[in-house]
Design an enzyme around this catalytic site. Sequence first.
Site: not given
Ligand code: ZN
Length: 879
Positions: A267, A269-270, A303, A325
């Site tokens: 996925a 994270e916009n 996210e 991250e």
């Molecule tokens: Zn991430």
Amino acid sequence: MRSDTGHIFRLENYRPSDYLIRKTELNFTLEPSETVVEAKLAIERRSTADMHAPLILDGDELTLKKLKINGQPATDFEVTPDLLTIRNLPQDDNFTLEIVTAINPTTNRQLMGLYRSSNIYTTQCEAEGFRRITYFLDRPDILSVYTVRLEACKQAAPVLLSNGNLVSSGDLENGRHFALWHDPHPKPSYLFALVAGSLGVISDQFTTCSGKQVALNIYVEHGNENRAAYAMDALKRAMHWDEDVYGREYDLDVFNIVAVSDFNMGAMENKGLNIFNDKYVLADPQTATDSDYAGIEAVIAHEYFHNWTGNRITCRDWFQLCLKEGLTVYRDHEFSSDMRSRAVQRIDEVKTLKAQQFPEDAGPLAHPVRPREYREINNFYTATVYEKGSELIRMLRIILGDDLFYKGLDLYFTRHDGLAATIEDFIKVFEDVSGRSLAQFSRWYDQAGTPLVTAYSDYNAATKTLRLTLEQKTEPTPGQSHKQPMHIPIKFALIGADGKDMALTGQNNADLQEDVLHLHEASQSWTLHNITEKPVLSLLRGFSAPVLLNQPSDDEEQFFLARHDSDAFGRWQAITRLLSRTIIENAGLMHRQQPLSIPPVLAQLLAELVQDETLDHAFQALCLSLPDEADIAREIGSNIDPDLIHASRKALSAAIADANAALFARIYDALQDDQPFTPDAAGAGKRALKSALLGYLAFSDAAPDRVYNQFATANNMTDKLAALTILVHHFAAHEKAVAALAQFEHDYRSVPLVMDKWFAVQARRPAADTLETVQQLMQHPLFSLDNPNRCRALLGNFSSGNPAGFNRADGKSYAFFSALIVQIDKHNPQLAARLLTSLRSWKTLEPIRRAHIKSALDMISRTENLSTDVRDITERMLA
Ligand code: ZN
């Protein structure tokens, strides 16, 4: 596709750009085969930059249609699909640039930039996908405020989404419509996103801690709306948790999630518009397993948590990837621990770390958590950056204590909010709040490889002292031949004969803090006083550091820990050690064609554990499942024969099954219930135990019928898939196995995520002819090389989830697999490179298989026009 330039990016060459982009206005005229992108950029020359500095913008396969500066057509520029260089810019420090590009979302099969998935327009910009949309300073330290207008045919794309808040929308002529979005938070281009198409939606609301209302929407393909409820629930829990634990509040009016079926990773994270692989959104009891539910909860949270750790505070450059991250994985791990059983969650984390990260650290692809060079950044979204990165945060917390840890993070959030930061910035906040130097700890970010910690203890009854010695050693890794000692926090306890932890007060040692030994030196000793009896040592409790532990100890001590360690992880660690010792020993005996030796006490231990009502089911299930074949291979380390490991492991299963047949059957039967399915940890634990027991019952005479019965009567996918797996892996040719596979295919043809499981089960069957099965399955009408989930289901599971089946001694799987990598590389390099890493431990195999893999890698390497992604992985593996 952009061809490999051979260029290597180095951290030491980081330099701020000469220009900034303060505002970015984008207008998308969406059409399937030619989408026009008009960008209007407010550019600012830095005060430190040369007046005549050219503006060099990144591109990737772009077609430039128009270029204007301050409203006038530009004249002094050079353009290629990959680069736009503009010279003789206005003297004024501020000017506007208008760039018009045309792109084709339909032929974009890389799934980077703007592409179409099931007729939905979607984007993926991390790490360097934005440059496939428009020419830009596509680097994370360029923060810009985005205003995005989308225009499309209303019937084809009734939903038009981008980052931030919706400003306006409306109808246009010719059946078209538009939406205007504005994101007030400056962000790097990798967080840009848009989605347009015909989608179903479920909506909800969240009231933040300061009373603001946030609209929550999850968009899915039509017909999947009723499979999004669990994701929505997880989202709300994650939003609460981040307020409660970290004091982090959401900062827009709306939070949108879109699930798409073609996606390279989990996925993205916009800002305000998370885009997901639908695998991490869609679930109901009939189609999702317990581990799917756990995965959805974790990824939704991950996210969402990026909104603060990644978006509000982003990375200065891609070398700092672990800044967002590692920290965000740590946060999602803690969230899952709070939602579920902490002990079981921790054991699962360690299993994943050891399965994914340890082999990376021990092989040719080893790199530091913060790498200092890369050729292709896509290849650094690794278990080292993510999972080991998270372990570093966990160690930091152990070293500093909870109080200073949270103080440091609060300072991080205030000091760096709205900025692009580095690992040095992150470490500094903890130094500032604690007044301590973290210089030695910081080596964890720079030094690759898993430290091996060896422990010795010596008890002196006369003086009532225990002398403990810990040594650390890290093997050389590519580019790092010499390693320095690191600060390793080892949680521990001394356990008395009564099974209780001894109190350790007044020890007076700077490197001994409550229940933690702080190892700083290559070799370090501690003398503990007032130890009234010879203790059993429980070391590395909770897996307090990502190290390999070598603790010369006899089986008796391990049995003691397996029964009495009050730390659940320590208990599991002891059980695992006993089981793998036995499997390794017997693999050796088999190799020498000697009779096997399986101590009956092992089966007894498992029988005790499974009857211990103080333990939760999930923990019992973990104890019952033997270490994976890959775990055993890792322990052996070199000259691996996967067939021997498979045979030895199976012999141990059979012996345990045989010794406990009646008991396991009784407990299995007692666990049956007709309660409706709930995805919580307690229900999942019960199902895990049931199927672990069923795995043993597969060795009995009545097996196929019993297993088939679970398959046929299951009211949920977890039980059904567990039974199908046992049928296919144990009794492949049996009519029940054949029938179950056919039934499953018939029932789930139209549910892609479930068909992925059907492909995966067959790809994981540990047998010599699985290669032929995989080859046949590639001809199946539902197989496609374009869909990453399907590719991973069949090819990923075969190459990395089936050591015995994949590693045929004749090398045929390697030849097949490498040819496919070359084929996939032509349209999706990121996917090809990731699949190829399945071979990362090739040098640990025995010489015949090793030689076959070498020729497969050589074949790839000789191929012309490889992507940078596959070229990079291949060359590092061959180096
Ligand atoms: Zn991430």
